[in-house]
Design a protein around this motif. Structure first.
Motif, PDB file in Angstrom:
ATOM      1  N   GLY A   1      30.179  41.184  38.608  1.00  0.00           N
ATOM      2  CA  GLY A   1      30.383  42.429  39.349  1.00  0.00           C
ATOM      3  C   GLY A   1      31.790  42.556  39.901  1.00  0.00           C
ATOM      4  N   LYS A   2      32.377  41.443  40.320  1.00  0.00           N
ATOM      5  CA  LYS A   2      33.750  41.471  40.856  1.00  0.00           C
ATOM      6  C   LYS A   2      34.761  41.821  39.763  1.00  0.00           C
ATOM      7  N   GLN A   3      34.490  41.352  38.538  1.00  0.00           N
ATOM      8  CA  GLN A   3      35.444  41.532  37.445  1.00  0.00           C
ATOM      9  C   GLN A   3      35.288  42.856  36.702  1.00  0.00           C
ATOM     10  N   LEU A   4      34.095  43.436  36.738  1.00  0.00           N
ATOM     11  CA  LEU A   4      33.856  44.683  36.014  1.00  0.00           C
ATOM     12  C   LEU A   4      34.193  45.882  36.886  1.00  0.00           C
ATOM     13  N   SER A   5      34.578  46.937  36.239  1.00  0.00           N
ATOM     14  CA  SER A   5      34.865  48.174  36.970  1.00  0.00           C
ATOM     15  C   SER A   5      33.762  49.193  36.688  1.00  0.00           C
TER      16      SER A   5
END
Length: 146
Positions: A79-83
């Motif tokens: 979740g942190k890496q995906l936009s």
């Protein structure tokens, strides 16, 4: 267009999870894992992560338990890496590719052995009837007809 987005998101999730597993989890149960595929649903809410584990069935079971325990942490990292607005839930599914490949190889080996045995039987076989079973037309001599 949705299928293209699903594929891109699945590929990105596969890379992110593989990188995170490469860095290592603090779970000693985790074995040598390879992420083979990630399939995302059409609404982008759920991701099925397919993986293989090199080792014994016991090591596979331990790795499955370790991945299940780490699902929340892996989801937050993804979740942190995906936009994306919503992070898809993760489900880890053991991939049956190695077992299927072994089964197919076994079937091919068995077929080869049967072909060899049939070829061996055919090499020494003889015809059950005459050597030339086809009926030939009678040949009449000119003297008999006259």
């Amino acid at each position: 267009m949705a299928n293209e987005r699903q594929a891109r998101l699945g590929d990105r999730i596969r890379v992110l999870i593989a990188e995170r597993l490469e860095k290592g989890l603090r779970d000693p149960r985790l074995g040598f894992v390879t992420i083979t595929d990630v399939r995302v649903t059409g609404d982008l809410q759920h991701a099925s992560v397919f993986y293989t584990v090199l080792g014994t069935p016991e090591e596979r079971a331990d790795t499955a338990a370790a991945l299940k325990a780490a699902t929340g942490m892996l989801r937050s990292e993804v979740g942190k890496q995906l936009s994306v607005r919503l992070t898809p839930s993760l489900e880890f599914i053991p991939d049956a590719i190695p077992e299927n490949a072994d089964h197919i190889a076994h079937l091919l080996r068995e077929a080869r052995e049967r072909d060899a045995s049939v070829a061996g039987l055919a090499a020494g076989a003889v015809y059950a009837g005459d050597a030339d079973p086809y009926v030939k037309p009678r040949e009449f001599e000119d003297d008999e007809e006259a």
